[in-house]
Structures are given as C-alpha cells and as structure tokens.
Design an enzyme around this catalytic site. Structure first.
Site, PDB file in Angstrom:
ATOM      1  N   ASP A 193       0.860  -1.172   0.000  1.00  0.00           N
ATOM      2  CA  ASP A 193       0.000   0.000   0.000  1.00  0.00           C
ATOM      3  C   ASP A 193       0.906   1.235   0.000  1.00  0.00           C
ATOM      4  OD1 ASP A 193      -2.444   1.614   0.551  1.00  0.00           O
ATOM      5  OD2 ASP A 193      -1.434   1.932   2.470  1.00  0.00           O
ATOM      6  N   ASP A 248      -0.034   5.072   0.689  1.00  0.00           N
ATOM      7  CA  ASP A 248      -0.214   6.097   1.715  1.00  0.00           C
ATOM      8  C   ASP A 248      -0.397   5.474   3.098  1.00  0.00           C
ATOM      9  OD1 ASP A 248      -0.247   8.325  -0.174  1.00  0.00           O
ATOM     10  OD2 ASP A 248      -2.152   7.465  -0.837  1.00  0.00           O
TER      11      ASP A 248
END
Length: 215
Positions: A7, A9
C-alpha cells in the site's frame, strides 16, 4: 516470482490525504532499508494504491506520473527499484461518471494484485500484501497472498472477518521486513520491536509487534 505488494499512503509514504505534490512525499520511517531487505530476499516490489481522488475530481490520472517518479527517486537512494505501480481510480462515491463505479480493483477487492500477477508472472501464494488498514489485508487474502497489517493507528473501524485477519501484525514497514525474513527461515516464535528485533514470545493469535485484531 514472489512479490511484496505495498500500500502507498500510510505504509510506504507518510499519509497526506489526496496528495499528488511530489515535494510533499516522504518515505515512512526506515521504509528504504525495509525495501532493501525485501530485495535481498528475492522479492519483487509493487505498489498497489486506491486513488479515489481521481473519481472525486480532486486530481487527474496524469498527476500520478510525477508521484511514481518521485517514489523512484526516493527509493533509488537506497538502491531500490519498484517493479510496478498500480492504482485504482474508482470510487462509488465519485463525481466523475466514468470513475464513479463499483470495480474489482479497488481494495478490498484483489484486482490490482491479480493484474500485477498476470503482467509479471507472480506466484501470489508465495507473495505478501502489506498495508495499514484491513482493506489491504482483505485484498491480499482474496488474491491468495499472505498478509501483514502495519498497526500505526490508520485502521480505526476494525471490522473483522476471516478475510480481514492478517498473518502478521507489526508496528512499521521495517519490522514487517524483518518478520517476513524470519517467517521464511523458520516458524515465528517471538514478536519484534520497531527495529525488527525479537523480543517476546509470540501470542497465539499470530501477532508480531502488535495486536492481530481488536474488538
């Protein structure tokens, strides 16, 4: 091929909502050394990121090119190269009609991971998905990967199900790298601290450096 799906952010970079300004992008603590370790273990590295700001009209898809290039610059300082950058532009709450749809790529759906696997010949069952919320975990589980939750406070709802139970829970990305390294050598028998050092017996729920689930 085995891969680490990351992922973006809150996991790889500091969480600045809807940010596409390259100058505001900063790697999370020890993310560079973490990805160095993944590369040394033979993993290919892929970003898989929900980008609902596109559907919401906050920025366009073209804004993500400079973001990807900036990530490349930051990681190059550690001798690290991303092998792919996948994003989902959709959101059912969007205002741009062509993006305001339900899709199979927006996490917790596994579409970005399966697309990367098809593009690059990745064995998903030998790969890991790492993220800071349970939607990341569910996407990884749906794709057939093992999963790591970075318990840094970004998951706030804790809606649990069998598909949302991570294999490992850690405090940061470097601890994730050390835990996966240990996982590959022998069954884990302890948890790790922020630096990935073995410190305590592993709880029965499989948590590493944090809780595997919350009420």
């Amino acid at each position: 091929m085995q891969a680490i799906f990351l992922d973006k952010d809150g996991t790889l970079v500091e969480n600045v909502p809807y940010n596409v300004n390259p100058q505001l992008i900063e790697l999370t603590w020890l993310a560079g050394p973490a990805l160095q370790l993944f590369q040394q273990m033979g993993y290919r590295l892929f970003v898989v990121s929900n980008q609902a700001g596109i559907a919401k009209g906050i920025f366009t898809e073209s804004a993500l090119g400079p973001v990807e290039r900036r990530l490349g610059e930051l990681l190059a300082q550690y001798g690290v190269r991303l092998d792919g950058f996948y994003y989902c532009p959709h959101s059912p709450q969007g205002v741009i009609n062509r993006y305001a749809v339900a899709c199979t790529c927006r996490k917790p759906m596994p579409g970005m991971l399966t697309r990367a696997a098809n593009d690059h010949g990745i064995d998903l069952h030998r790969s890991w998905m790492i993220g800071d919320i349970l939607d990341d975990v569910e996407a990884g589980q749906r794709a057939g990967c093992r999963t790591v939750l970075i318990d840094n406070g970004n998951e706030t709802e804790w809606k649990m199900s069998p598909q949302r139970k991570p294999d490992l829970t850690v405090p940061n990305l470097y601890a994730a790298a050390r835990a996966i390294e240990a996982y590959g050598r022998l069954p884990l028998e302890g948890s790790v601290d922020d630096m990935g050092n073995l410190v305590t017996p592993l709880p029965a729920n499989g948590s590493v450096g944090g809780e595997a689930a919350r009420p």
